[in-house]
Scaffold this active site. Sequence first.
Site, short mmCIF file in Angstrom:
data_model
loop_
_atom_site.label_atom_id
_atom_site.label_comp_id
_atom_site.label_asym_id
_atom_site.label_seq_id
_atom_site.Cartn_x
_atom_site.Cartn_y
_atom_site.Cartn_z
N LYS A 81 -19.36 39.59 -55.00
CA LYS A 81 -19.56 38.47 -54.09
C LYS A 81 -18.74 38.75 -52.83
O LYS A 81 -17.62 39.28 -52.94
CB LYS A 81 -19.09 37.18 -54.78
CG LYS A 81 -19.32 35.91 -53.99
CD LYS A 81 -18.96 34.67 -54.80
CE LYS A 81 -19.18 33.38 -54.05
NZ LYS A 81 -18.94 32.18 -54.88
N SER A 156 -22.41 28.65 -55.05
CA SER A 156 -22.38 29.51 -53.90
C SER A 156 -22.63 30.99 -54.21
O SER A 156 -22.92 31.76 -53.30
CB SER A 156 -21.02 29.38 -53.20
OG SER A 156 -19.97 29.79 -54.04
N SER A 180 -19.94 27.42 -59.02
CA SER A 180 -20.64 28.46 -58.26
C SER A 180 -21.02 29.71 -59.03
O SER A 180 -21.77 30.54 -58.51
CB SER A 180 -19.82 28.86 -57.04
OG SER A 180 -20.00 27.90 -56.03
N1 GLN Z 1 -21.27 23.61 -55.05
C1 GLN Z 1 -19.89 23.30 -55.05
C2 GLN Z 1 -19.41 23.07 -53.64
O1 GLN Z 1 -20.20 22.89 -52.80
C3 GLN Z 1 -19.13 24.35 -55.77
C4 GLN Z 1 -18.85 25.54 -54.96
C5 GLN Z 1 -18.09 26.60 -55.71
O2 GLN Z 1 -17.93 26.56 -56.92
N2 GLN Z 1 -17.56 27.52 -54.95
O3 GLN Z 1 -18.26 23.02 -53.37
#
Ligand code: GLN
Length: 503
Positions: A81, A156, A180
């Site tokens: 990532k 994400s 994410s």
């Molecule tokens: N979707 C969540 C957010 O918008 C989680 C993001 C993540 O785990 N990095 O913060």
Amino acid sequence: MSRPDIAYATASELAAGLAARQFSALELTDELLARIAALQPVFNAFVSVDPDGARVAAKAADAARAKGEAGPLTGIPIAHKDLYMTEGLRTTCSSKMLEHFVAPFDGHVVTLLKQAGTVLLGKTAMDEFAMGSSNETSFFGPVRNPWQRDSVPGGSSGGAAVAVAAGLAPAATGSDTGGSIRQPSSFCGVTGIKPTYGICSRHGMAAFASSLDQAGPMARSAEDCALMLTAMAGYDARDATSLPRPKEDYCRELVKPSTAKPLDGIRIGLPEVFFADGVGAPVVAAVEAALTELRKLGAVTVSVTLPNISYSVPVYHVLGPAEASSNLSCFDGVRYGHRAAHYTDLLDMYRKTRAEGFGDEVKRRILIGTYVLSHGYYDAYYLKAQKVRRLIADDYQAAFTQCDVILGPTVPTTAPLLGAQMQDPIKMYLNDIFTIGANLAGIPAMSVPCGFTSNNSPGGLPIGMQLQGAYFSEAQLLNIAHRFQQVTDWHRRVPNIQALGTK
Ligand code: GLN
């Protein structure tokens, strides 16, 4: 032994192929690099690809194998990532702020996977600074779901999920602050695990919310996740929250011979809230069918309660932005990344740099975070949220006195259409209702493919179930998922990429 299909084989199968000299690490790498080149215009899963570095690493892996020094991941191509620092290869966090940033060092997880002999193909797209649930907040444009191209891959870690699902890399790293790893795994039909907080070092991982962020693997099977996690986990003095524990072998349960009832004695806790109104009917049906399989394997189900879980989204959206507003203050145009071209004085330079460098979602989080930490609001929001966080963690502790794991859907729905939620951040935030609790509590949790909205892909979208466990129960979660995958094939389904209009 027949030659595995390089695009869709698991890392374990590819490792067996390498060991049997069916192909070299260089051939494997070249084939995946060619797939990435062909499919990047379709899916946009990568921010950077590193063909030269990958070939050098692949040759080194082949040389190590020739000397009899190969481990289980030697020569296995992977993707990181784009928030893991990689020396000499840019790390953008999918942000304009870091569009040209090249880290001068490798993050701890990156180093460990390098030492394990993996071959880094490139860096995967993500929501900007990991803030988002759809990959649409990326500066580099949306990433498409291989099962239905007009749907989001989740986020994400959406690029990582697509790389694994579309046959571009057998395994990838993700990071999980509120879901994410698990949510994109669910949306793309791959397996992913967020370990206990502190298991993987955060050194060299761009920080979003430091008390919630955890590294973890995404792959085509629980077995591959176990192999990856075994390499990635380990104490690191450079991360003050890294746990000083002995190195663990997360494959240890998996290698035990299978019996008719390998899950005998496992108590699966089912919280009613995970099956409540608002969860899609195909999602409930798929998770219930999975429960039937798990019972056949010997598990029993018990009902448990998580009374404060409904507060997890609001608590997260106070604490996450609070930490983010502090962490992202280092992006000021002085030390890293973007700096505005024209400004009058220092303050103007800060303002313009941050206005230009960050996208809307990141700005929204910085504003919220600054607000909840400001004098007069700190007690009402930040402190209150910390107290409720404790209650949520206590709920899990209480539940784990009655069960070994908690099971439910990973996400209430399948992947939404591109653009469907971008105008409505609250709707987007509610995607994470089932995943955030594990981050707030610091417990391990994983997503495992368990069905489709329709069995006639490409019409169907993947559905994932989530397993959450007590602290340090990764080996058990992985074992439950592995036993499930031994009797089901949801994780082996592949998207029909031809039907999507590519060669
Ligand atoms: N979707 C969540 C957010 O918008 C989680 C993001 C993540 O785990 N990095 O913060």
